[in-house]
Write an enzyme that holds these catalytic residues in place. Structure first.
Site, PDB file in Angstrom:
ATOM      1  N   SER A 189     -81.874 -25.144 -49.415  1.00  0.00           N
ATOM      2  CA  SER A 189     -81.625 -24.987 -47.978  1.00  0.00           C
ATOM      3  C   SER A 189     -80.393 -25.804 -47.620  1.00  0.00           C
ATOM      4  O   SER A 189     -80.029 -26.744 -48.340  1.00  0.00           O
ATOM      5  CB  SER A 189     -82.833 -25.503 -47.192  1.00  0.00           C
ATOM      6  OG  SER A 189     -82.539 -25.601 -45.812  1.00  0.00           O
TER       7      SER A 189
ATOM      8  N   TYR B 287     -89.506 -31.413 -45.467  1.00  0.00           N
ATOM      9  CA  TYR B 287     -88.912 -30.177 -45.968  1.00  0.00           C
ATOM     10  C   TYR B 287     -87.523 -30.442 -46.538  1.00  0.00           C
ATOM     11  O   TYR B 287     -87.216 -30.063 -47.674  1.00  0.00           O
ATOM     12  CB  TYR B 287     -88.833 -29.137 -44.850  1.00  0.00           C
ATOM     13  CG  TYR B 287     -88.204 -27.829 -45.279  1.00  0.00           C
ATOM     14  CD1 TYR B 287     -88.940 -26.890 -46.000  1.00  0.00           C
ATOM     15  CD2 TYR B 287     -86.879 -27.532 -44.965  1.00  0.00           C
ATOM     16  CE1 TYR B 287     -88.366 -25.687 -46.410  1.00  0.00           C
ATOM     17  CE2 TYR B 287     -86.295 -26.334 -45.366  1.00  0.00           C
ATOM     18  CZ  TYR B 287     -87.035 -25.420 -46.092  1.00  0.00           C
ATOM     19  OH  TYR B 287     -86.457 -24.238 -46.494  1.00  0.00           O
TER      20      TYR B 287
END
Length: 246
Positions: free
Chosen positions: A153, A166
């Site tokens: 990401s 995350y």
């Protein structure tokens, strides 16, 4: 978008495992791989979703996939060993492994982060990928050209406030990719890379950005060129790279 046009038979004869295959990017990847000739092993925690993807692939006339319900939060090292044994017995090797499944967790300040959620994200987003990769690496080595792809990401490449566990697990994922890629360089036929999908119209994205209009985002199908490229032999010399689908 990543500029690549996959040949129709790009993945013919290959066997590829996709985690989180029941929805979102995992579903699109599984269908795209099957469309280009691969036998896809569908891994996910919800059997009903896997069955829907299975039916869609079979109805399209693509190679019959394999369903493999597995909860990454509770799976043990033995479970991954059993999975490797089953794949070895049925196929003899594994051509590709896409680690797509991830949990978003809570968004907020780290000093207020829930420790139970932290542990869950470490387990699902990081430990499960390590254990599965470790178990399946010998099968990837048996393939003529094995490809292992991690999902990263933008917040795993540059830290951003309030993205919590995350983001941190995605940083760790990038590190695991780099270490493992360096270890296999020039020793085996395996190549290991990571993909940052970018802003994509998925349920996870909607949770992170509830006020965003999803219709302004590309669909999971739109970002498949990079996924196909990394699973096909056109990327045979690409190793240790952090790539962007958009």
């Amino acid at each position: 978008m990543f500029d690549y046009q996959a040949k129709e038979n790009l993945l013919e004869g290959k066997t590829i495992l996709v985690t989180g295959a029941g929805a979102g990017i995992g579903r699109s990847a599984a269908i795209a791989f099957a469309q280009h000739g691969a036998t896809v092993i569908l891994v996910g925690k919800t059997a009903k979703k896997l069955e829907a993807v299975y039916d869609e692939i079979e109805a399209a006339g693509y190679p019959t996939p394999v369903e493999c319900p597995l909860n990454l939060e509770t799976a043990t090292e033995k479970d991954y060993g059993d999975l490797a044994d089953q794949i070895g017995q049925e196929f003899g090797h594994l051509d590709g492994l896409l680690h797509n499944a991830s949990e978003l967790g809570q968004l907020g300040p780290l000093d207020q982060y829930d420790s139970a959620m932290w542990n869950r994200l470490i387990q699902v987003n990081l430990t499960s990928q390590f254990l599965m990769s470790k178990a399946l690496m010998p099968l990837l080595a048996e393939a003529p050209t094995g490809s292992l792809v991690f999902t990263s990401s933008s917040v795993g490449r540059k830290g951003r406030a309030y993205w919590g566990g995350y983001a941190i697990t995605k940083f760790a994922t990038e590190g695991m990719m780099q270490v493992w890629a360096d270890e296999v360089e020039g020793i085996t036929g395996i190549r290991i890379n990571s993909i940052n999908p970018g802003a994509t119209r998925t349920t996870m994205r909607a949770k992170a950005y509830p006020a965003e209009n999803p219709n302004n985002l590309p669909s999971a199908d739109d970002i498949m060129p990079l996924y196909l490229y990394l699973m096909g032999d056109d990327s045979i010399d690409v190793n240790g790279q952090a790539l962007d689908a958009q």
